[in-house]
Design an enzyme around this catalytic site. Structure first.
Site, mmCIF file in Angstrom:
data_model
loop_
_atom_site.group_PDB
_atom_site.id
_atom_site.type_symbol
_atom_site.label_atom_id
_atom_site.label_comp_id
_atom_site.label_asym_id
_atom_site.label_seq_id
_atom_site.Cartn_x
_atom_site.Cartn_y
_atom_site.Cartn_z
ATOM 1 N NE ARG A 129 32.540 49.305 24.682
ATOM 2 C CZ ARG A 129 33.687 48.963 24.538
ATOM 3 N NH1 ARG A 129 34.646 48.039 25.568
ATOM 4 N NH2 ARG A 129 34.268 49.185 23.609
ATOM 5 C CE LYS B 112 43.258 41.348 49.337
ATOM 6 N NZ LYS B 112 44.638 41.669 49.448
ATOM 7 C CE LYS C 86 41.858 37.559 55.736
ATOM 8 N NZ LYS C 86 43.353 36.928 55.046
ATOM 9 C CD GLU D 96 44.269 29.166 53.678
ATOM 10 O OE1 GLU D 96 45.349 29.592 53.190
ATOM 11 O OE2 GLU D 96 43.405 29.256 52.912
ATOM 12 C CG ASP E 109 49.515 37.007 55.636
ATOM 13 O OD1 ASP E 109 49.166 37.208 54.681
ATOM 14 O OD2 ASP E 109 49.239 38.029 56.204
#
Length: 357
Positions: free
Chosen positions: A148, A181, A213, A244, A273
């Site tokens: 599993r 994410k 950001k 960035e 964005d």
């Protein structure tokens, strides 16, 4: 160079024994450098991304210990003679890109190094519903104990790789990226699956790339203040890394371009964005994104973010943008259905009955 970290191996096929407490103390995350991190990956088609502190073996041990608890597999102990040996086959129950083969092999050998694992496919290959693409043979008890955990990793990774492959093909000539994410503690594994699916990795975490950001910009008092602060910090610390900045309007793009036209900067990429505008008919308007790419005119790498789906990514990719990032690759993954069966004939019979093979 940063690297994936491995602790000494732990044989878990006696997890149900009285030594469990000792084993559980060993299961931990380690930040110790390993001398030869790539030894385990030499035969792999696609190696995992690098990380300075991530302990892949530790994650595997945690997953196995989570499953075995304080008693081990009580069902196996009750029903299967410990020395019985069997052969079990991996069965694809959906079409897709297989991923996690190398990881599954590590898991089986972590439980029992004597288990023999063979594959007719490798990470990144296409599999169709009903295909037997590998087998594991050896002590039945240990195969079932590892089953599993191995399948959970493989199914998630294969789901990510399958969606990534579809998105990467549609995005061309742009490159598809994932984001941060990811499932907590599974980031390296999720990003490994993206590589297997033909995508590229964005930053691994907070440590390996500067990414300015919206919240950084707001706190810094504007986009130029934020860039200036980053330039000063990197110079003071004598650091070289990609930088960035996120832009949300054409005015912000022009502001960045004006500043960088007369100032030496460490900036390497501009994120555009939410410049893909959804339309009522389900289509998207990419004119704003295309205008931004034309303004930048190759001076920096560009990255489109927001409203990226399998349906929209092709149109976004035609705007001339360098990269397209999609959180959906990892945060909304649908696992690919895979099973491990000892009685494959019965499994296929049931699969045909339920339209799953």
């Amino acid at each position: 160079m940063s690297s994936v970290i491995f602790n000494s191996s732990l044989n878990l096929h006696h997890l149900h024994s009285s030594s469990l407490d000792r084993h559980r103390r060993i299961v931990r995350m380690s930040a110790v450098e390993t001398k030869n991190p790539n030894t385990l990956f030499q035969s792999m088609t696609i190696k995992p991304p690098s990380h300075p502190t991530y302990d892949l073996k530790g994650v595997i041990k945690l997953a196995l210990a989570e499953d075995s608890g304080d008693r081990g597999d009580v069902t196996c102990t009750a029903t299967i003679p410990f020395d019985m040996e069997v052969e079990a086959h991996f069965l694809a129950k959906e079409d897709g890109i297989i991923a996690g083969i190398a990881l599954a092999e590590i898991i089986f050998h972590e439980v029992d190094p004597s288990l023999q694992v063979e594959w007719s496919r490798q990470d990144g290959d296409y599999v169709h519903k009903g295909l037997q693409f590998g087998k594991v043979s050896g002590r039945a008890h240990n195969i079932v104990v590892a089953e599993r955990v191995a399948l959970n990793f493989m199914q998630r990774m294969s789901g990510i790789a399958t969606l990534t492959k579809a998105m990467a093909d549609a995005a061309s000539p742009a490159f598809i990226l994932e984001t941060r994410k990811t499932a907590p503690v599974l980031r390296l594994i999720d990003k490994w699956a993206v590589l297997i699916g033909g995508g590229r990795n964005h930053r691994m975490g907070l440590f390996d790339m500067v990414m300015i950001k919206d919240n950084h910009i707001s706190i810094a008092g504007g986009i130029i203040n934020a860039i200036k602060s980053v330039d000063q910090y990197l110079e003071q610390k004598n650091l070289q890394m990609e930088v960035e900045v996120e832009t949300r309007t054409l005015e912000e793009v022009n502001e960045v371009l004006q500043y960088t036209s007369h100032t030496q900067t460490s900036l390497t990429r501009i994120m555009l964005d939410n410049m893909v505008i959804p339309l009522p008919n389900g289509d998207v308007d990419v004119s704003m994104l295309k205008n931004a790419v034309e303004l930048i005119n190759g001076r920096f790498e560009t990255e489109a973010s927001g409203n990226v789906t399998l349906e929209t990514v092709s149109k976004i990719g035609q705007t001339g943008v360098t990269y397209i990032s999609s959180g959906a690759l990892t945060h909304s993954v649908k696992a690919l259905d895979i099973s491990l069966k000892i009685d494959t004939e019965l499994a296929l019979e049931v699969g045909r009955r339920t339209k799953r093979a």
